[in-house]
Design a protein around this motif. Structure first.
Motif, mmCIF file in Angstrom:
data_model
loop_
_atom_site.group_PDB
_atom_site.id
_atom_site.type_symbol
_atom_site.label_atom_id
_atom_site.label_comp_id
_atom_site.label_asym_id
_atom_site.label_seq_id
_atom_site.Cartn_x
_atom_site.Cartn_y
_atom_site.Cartn_z
ATOM 1 N N LEU A 1 -4.279 6.600 2.148
ATOM 2 C CA LEU A 1 -4.596 7.770 2.978
ATOM 3 C C LEU A 1 -4.691 9.041 2.132
ATOM 4 O O LEU A 1 -5.614 9.837 2.271
ATOM 5 C CB LEU A 1 -3.499 7.943 4.050
ATOM 6 N N HIS B 1 3.674 8.302 -3.416
ATOM 7 C CA HIS B 1 2.883 8.292 -2.173
ATOM 8 C C HIS B 1 3.403 7.309 -1.128
ATOM 9 O O HIS B 1 2.831 7.201 -0.037
ATOM 10 C CB HIS B 1 1.411 8.017 -2.488
ATOM 11 N N VAL C 1 -2.629 8.230 -16.773
ATOM 12 C CA VAL C 1 -1.813 7.040 -17.053
ATOM 13 C C VAL C 1 -1.546 6.336 -15.729
ATOM 14 O O VAL C 1 -0.811 6.841 -14.880
ATOM 15 C CB VAL C 1 -0.487 7.437 -17.737
ATOM 16 N N GLY C 2 -2.179 5.190 -15.536
ATOM 17 C CA GLY C 2 -2.031 4.437 -14.287
ATOM 18 C C GLY C 2 -3.343 4.386 -13.535
ATOM 19 O O GLY C 2 -3.936 5.430 -13.253
ATOM 20 N N ALA D 1 6.484 3.049 -11.730
ATOM 21 C CA ALA D 1 6.913 3.146 -13.138
ATOM 22 C C ALA D 1 6.952 4.600 -13.610
ATOM 23 O O ALA D 1 7.420 4.877 -14.722
ATOM 24 C CB ALA D 1 5.971 2.334 -14.026
ATOM 25 N N GLY E 1 -4.613 -1.106 -21.166
ATOM 26 C CA GLY E 1 -3.332 -1.214 -21.865
ATOM 27 C C GLY E 1 -2.439 -0.086 -21.393
ATOM 28 O O GLY E 1 -2.924 0.898 -20.814
ATOM 29 N N ALA F 1 0.198 3.191 -21.641
ATOM 30 C CA ALA F 1 0.213 4.405 -22.467
ATOM 31 C C ALA F 1 1.476 5.190 -22.178
ATOM 32 O O ALA F 1 2.065 5.051 -21.106
ATOM 33 C CB ALA F 1 -1.012 5.266 -22.157
ATOM 34 N N TYR G 1 1.996 -4.661 11.916
ATOM 35 C CA TYR G 1 0.617 -4.209 12.165
ATOM 36 C C TYR G 1 -0.354 -5.327 11.810
ATOM 37 O O TYR G 1 -0.059 -6.210 10.994
ATOM 38 C CB TYR G 1 0.290 -2.910 11.424
ATOM 39 N N ALA H 1 0.229 8.764 -13.276
ATOM 40 C CA ALA H 1 -0.009 8.201 -11.943
ATOM 41 C C ALA H 1 0.358 6.719 -12.015
ATOM 42 O O ALA H 1 -0.426 5.845 -11.655
ATOM 43 C CB ALA H 1 -1.471 8.383 -11.544
ATOM 44 N N ARG I 1 4.733 -6.094 -3.160
ATOM 45 C CA ARG I 1 4.543 -5.001 -4.124
ATOM 46 C C ARG I 1 5.495 -3.875 -3.765
ATOM 47 O O ARG I 1 6.215 -3.951 -2.777
ATOM 48 C CB ARG I 1 3.102 -4.474 -4.100
HETATM 49 C C1 LIG Z 1 2.813 -3.800 1.632
HETATM 50 C C2 LIG Z 1 2.229 -2.430 1.471
HETATM 51 C C3 LIG Z 1 1.370 -1.933 2.438
HETATM 52 C C4 LIG Z 1 0.848 -0.650 2.325
HETATM 53 N N1 LIG Z 1 -0.041 -0.186 3.271
HETATM 54 C C5 LIG Z 1 -0.581 1.048 3.144
HETATM 55 C C6 LIG Z 1 -1.529 1.525 4.083
HETATM 56 O O1 LIG Z 1 -1.877 0.827 5.039
HETATM 57 N N2 LIG Z 1 -2.041 2.765 3.909
HETATM 58 C C7 LIG Z 1 -1.699 3.568 2.852
HETATM 59 O O2 LIG Z 1 -2.191 4.690 2.752
HETATM 60 N N3 LIG Z 1 -0.798 3.135 1.927
HETATM 61 C C8 LIG Z 1 -0.240 1.905 2.055
HETATM 62 N N4 LIG Z 1 0.670 1.454 1.147
HETATM 63 C C9 LIG Z 1 1.105 2.365 0.096
HETATM 64 C C10 LIG Z 1 0.095 2.405 -1.046
HETATM 65 O O3 LIG Z 1 -0.239 1.086 -1.412
HETATM 66 C C11 LIG Z 1 0.689 3.135 -2.224
HETATM 67 O O4 LIG Z 1 1.172 4.405 -1.822
HETATM 68 C C12 LIG Z 1 -0.385 3.350 -3.296
HETATM 69 O O5 LIG Z 1 -1.004 2.112 -3.610
HETATM 70 C C13 LIG Z 1 0.216 3.956 -4.539
HETATM 71 O O6 LIG Z 1 -0.812 4.014 -5.476
HETATM 72 P P1 LIG Z 1 -0.500 4.310 -6.991
HETATM 73 O O7 LIG Z 1 -1.810 4.368 -7.687
HETATM 74 O O8 LIG Z 1 0.424 5.482 -7.081
HETATM 75 O O9 LIG Z 1 0.385 3.083 -7.473
HETATM 76 P P2 LIG Z 1 -0.024 1.608 -7.926
HETATM 77 O O10 LIG Z 1 -1.115 1.054 -7.129
HETATM 78 O O11 LIG Z 1 1.234 0.829 -7.989
HETATM 79 O O12 LIG Z 1 -0.621 1.844 -9.387
HETATM 80 C C14 LIG Z 1 0.183 2.233 -10.459
HETATM 81 C C15 LIG Z 1 -0.479 1.688 -11.705
HETATM 82 O O13 LIG Z 1 0.188 2.215 -12.844
HETATM 83 C C16 LIG Z 1 0.121 1.236 -13.865
HETATM 84 N N5 LIG Z 1 1.123 1.572 -14.877
HETATM 85 C C17 LIG Z 1 2.474 1.499 -14.795
HETATM 86 N N6 LIG Z 1 3.030 1.900 -15.952
HETATM 87 C C18 LIG Z 1 2.014 2.228 -16.803
HETATM 88 C C19 LIG Z 1 1.933 2.707 -18.142
HETATM 89 N N7 LIG Z 1 3.016 2.982 -18.879
HETATM 90 N N8 LIG Z 1 0.702 2.917 -18.685
HETATM 91 C C20 LIG Z 1 -0.412 2.703 -17.945
HETATM 92 N N9 LIG Z 1 -0.396 2.244 -16.686
HETATM 93 C C21 LIG Z 1 0.801 2.019 -16.110
HETATM 94 C C22 LIG Z 1 0.350 -0.068 -13.133
HETATM 95 O O14 LIG Z 1 -0.181 -1.160 -13.884
HETATM 96 C C23 LIG Z 1 -0.403 0.171 -11.829
HETATM 97 O O15 LIG Z 1 -1.724 -0.356 -11.845
HETATM 98 C C24 LIG Z 1 1.199 0.163 1.218
HETATM 99 C C25 LIG Z 1 2.036 -0.345 0.226
HETATM 100 C C26 LIG Z 1 2.539 -1.637 0.347
HETATM 101 C C27 LIG Z 1 3.421 -2.181 -0.742
#
Ligand SMILES: Cc1cc2nc3c(=O)[nH]c(=O)nc-3n(C[C@H](O)[C@H](O)[C@H](O)COP(=O)(O)OP(=O)(O)OC[C@H]3O[C@@H](n4cnc5c(N)ncnc54)[C@H](O)[C@@H]3O)c2cc1C
Length: 385
Positions: A346, A340, A13-14, A214, A179, A181, A260, A210, A314
Motif C-alpha cells: 500500500l 512498513h 540497499v534492499g 534486516a 549481492g 551491501a 482474508y 530499504a 515471511r
Molecule cells: C503474510 C504477509 C502478508 C502481507 N500482506 C500485505 C498486504 O496485503 N498489503 C500490504 O500493503 N502489505 C502486506 N504485507 C506487508 C508487506 O509485505 C511489507 O510491508 C513489505 O513487503 C515490506 O517491503 P520491504 O521492501 O521493506 O521488505 P522486503 O520485501 O522484506 O525486502 C527487503 C529486501 O532487503 C534485502 N536485504 C536485506 N539485507 C540486505 C543487505 N545487507 N544488502 C542488500 N539487500 C538486503 C532482502 O534480500 C530483501 O529482498 C504483508 C506481509 C506479510 C508477511
C-alpha cells in the motif's frame, strides 16, 4: 538533501517492494541509481497479499498511519498505470473494493465497532445485511452474520508488482547488483556502500537502507542511526482453481480469528495471514495452515475443494509505533525506508515519492512528515547507554 547535485548518485540497499519502488522513481527522476540485493523480491514482498486497504485496517490511535495509507491509496491508480506503461507488465490492480464479513454475533459486534470508527473518520463504508452481502458474493457461507462494504480498498498482485518494478527500474537506468551491501562511513558521514568483505566502494551522494527486517542490523553504522525494526511473522497460503469464486477481497472475523481471501485474475486465491511475534522462525506450521483453512472455509465453504498451491512464511518489518520509518537519519547522506509492517505494498508509492523528494532536496509529501526515522534516535541512544 540540501545542496543536492542535479543528478545525485543514490545507492539503494534492499530490493523488496520498497527499495524497488524507490529505485524506479529515483531513476525516473534523473538520479544515478544502484540497487543491491542478494535475492530481490524474495522477502516480505513475496508473501504479501497485495491488499491496498487503509480503510479496512484503520485502528484506534493510528491516525498518522491512516493518513499515510489514504494518501498512498490515492496515488496507486496512477502509480500502477505508469508502471504498466514503463514495464509492459500488468500488475493486476483490482478496484472492486472489499467486503468485510462477521461470522457470528460477536464478530458482527466487532464489525459494528469498526463501522463506527470509519464513520467518525468520514471514511466510506456501507453496512450490509447478510443477504445483501451474499448477493454480491454468492460463495459466502449462509452462516454469514453481517457485512460492511468498503468500496475504496483495492488489491494488486504483489508478485507481478515486484517483477514490473524490477523491469521498470532497470529500464529507467538502475544498475541492479545481486549481492548484499553495507554502508561505508568516512568522517562521520556515509559516502557509499560496498559488498561485505570487499574493499571497492560504490560512492553515493545518498544511501537508502530499504532492507526490510534486516535494516536495523545492517553493519557499519552507529546504532542510533537506525530505527528499531522487529520481525512480525506472517504465514499465508495460495490456493488454486478459484476462478470466479470471489469478485473482490473478503476480510472476515470467524469467532474472533481474522482471515482474508484475496482473488487474483489467474484463479489463485490468497488466504492469510497469521501475525506472530516469534522472531525469525521461518517454519510454516501445521497449526497455522489448519487455522487459516478452517477460518477461510467457514467464510467460503468451497475453499475446501481448492488446490493448496503454496504455504509460506515471511517477516513484516515493524517499528514500535507501527509507523514506517522513511526519511533522512541523523547520519549525513543516510536515509532509511523501512518499517512498513502490514502495509508495504500500500505505502510503496508514498514512500518512493518521499525518498525522491529528499534526494532532490524538495519538500516531502505532507503525509510522510510523521514517518521521519529521527523520532526513534533519542530512545535508541538511551537504551544503548
Ligand atoms: C503474510 C504477509 C502478508 C502481507 N500482506 C500485505 C498486504 O496485503 N498489503 C500490504 O500493503 N502489505 C502486506 N504485507 C506487508 C508487506 O509485505 C511489507 O510491508 C513489505 O513487503 C515490506 O517491503 P520491504 O521492501 O521493506 O521488505 P522486503 O520485501 O522484506 O525486502 C527487503 C529486501 O532487503 C534485502 N536485504 C536485506 N539485507 C540486505 C543487505 N545487507 N544488502 C542488500 N539487500 C538486503 C532482502 O534480500 C530483501 O529482498 C504483508 C506481509 C506479510 C508477511
Amino acid at each position: 538533501m540540501s545542496g543536492s547535485p542535479a543528478r545525485p548518485a543514490v545507492a539503494v540497499v534492499g530490493g523488496g517492494v520498497i527499495g524497488l519502488s524507490c529505485a524506479w522513481q529515483l531513476a525516473e527522476s534523473g538520479c544515478q541509481v544502484e540497487l543491491f540485493d542478494p535475492a530481490p523480491g524474495q522477502g516480505a514482498s513475496h508473501a504479501a497479499a497485495g491488499m491496498l486497504a487503509p480503510v479496512s485496517e484503520a485502528t484506534y490511535g493510528e491516525e498518522a498511519l491512516l493518513a499515510a495509507g489514504l494518501a498512498s491509496a490515492q496515488a496507486w491508480p496512477r502509480f500502477a498505470a505508469h508502471l504498466i506503461e514503463a514495464s509492459g507488465i500488468d500488475v493486476g490492480l483490482r478496484q472492486e473494493g472489499s467486503l468485510l464479513v462477521g461470522h457470528d454475533p460477536d464478530d458482527a459486534q466487532q464489525l459494528r465497532r469498526l463501522g463506527a470508527l470509519l464513520e467518525r473518520h468520514g471514511l466510506e463504508a456501507e453496512p450490509l445485511t447478510a443477504r445483501q452481502a451474499r448477493s454480491l458474493e454468492p460463495a459466502l457461507s449462509p452462516r454469514t452474520a453481517s457485512a460492511l462494504s468498503v468500496p475504496g480498498d483495492h488489491s494488486v498482485d504483489n508478485r507481478r508488482l515486484v517483477t514490473a518494478l524490477t523491469v521498470a527500474a532497470e529500464r529507467a537506468g538502475t544498475r541492479l547488483h545481486r549481492g548484499p551491501a553495507q554502508p561505508v562511513m568516512q568522517g562521520g558521514a556515509v559516502v557509499g556502500v560496498r559488498h561485505p568483505g570487499a574493499s571497492a566502494v560504490h560512492r553515493a551522494d545518498l544511501v537508502v537502507l530499504a532492507a526490510g527486517v534486516a535494516t536495523s542490523s545492517v553493519a557499519g553504522l552507529p546504532a542510533h542511526a537506525l530505527p528499531p525494526v522487529r520481525p512480525v511473522k506472517g504465514q499465508i497460503l495460495r490456493l488454486r482453481g478459484a476462478a470466479g469464486l470471489l469478485s473482490r477481497t473478503v476480510r472476515a472475523l470467524v469467532s474472533g480469528v481474522p482471515v482474508y481471501l484475496v482473488p487474483r485474475a489467474d484463479g489463485e486465491l490468497v488466504v492469510g495471514a497469521t501475525t506472530e511475534d516469534v522472531g525469525l522462525d521461518r517454519r510454516v506450521t501445521a497449526g497455522a495452515v489448519l487455522e487459516l483453512l478452517r477460518a477461510a472455509a467457514a467464510v467460503v465453504p468451497e475453499v475446501g475443494e481448492l488446490e493448496l498451491g503454496e504455504a509460506l512464511a515471511r517477516f513484516r518489518p515493524a517499528t514500535p509505533d507501527n509507523l514506517p520509518a522513511v526519511g533522512l537519519t541523523d547520519v549525513p547522506a543516510l536515509a532509511v525506508a523501512t518499517g512498513h509492517h502490514r502495509g508495504g505494498v500500500l505505502l510503496a508509492p508514498l514512500t518512493a515519492q518521499a525518498v525522491v523528494s529528499l534526494a532532490l532536496g524538495r519538500p516531502a509529501p505532507a503525509a510522510a512528515g510523521p514517518l521521519s526515522p529521527t523520532r526513534f534516535a533519542a530512545a535508541v541512544e538511551r537504551s544503548a547507554s
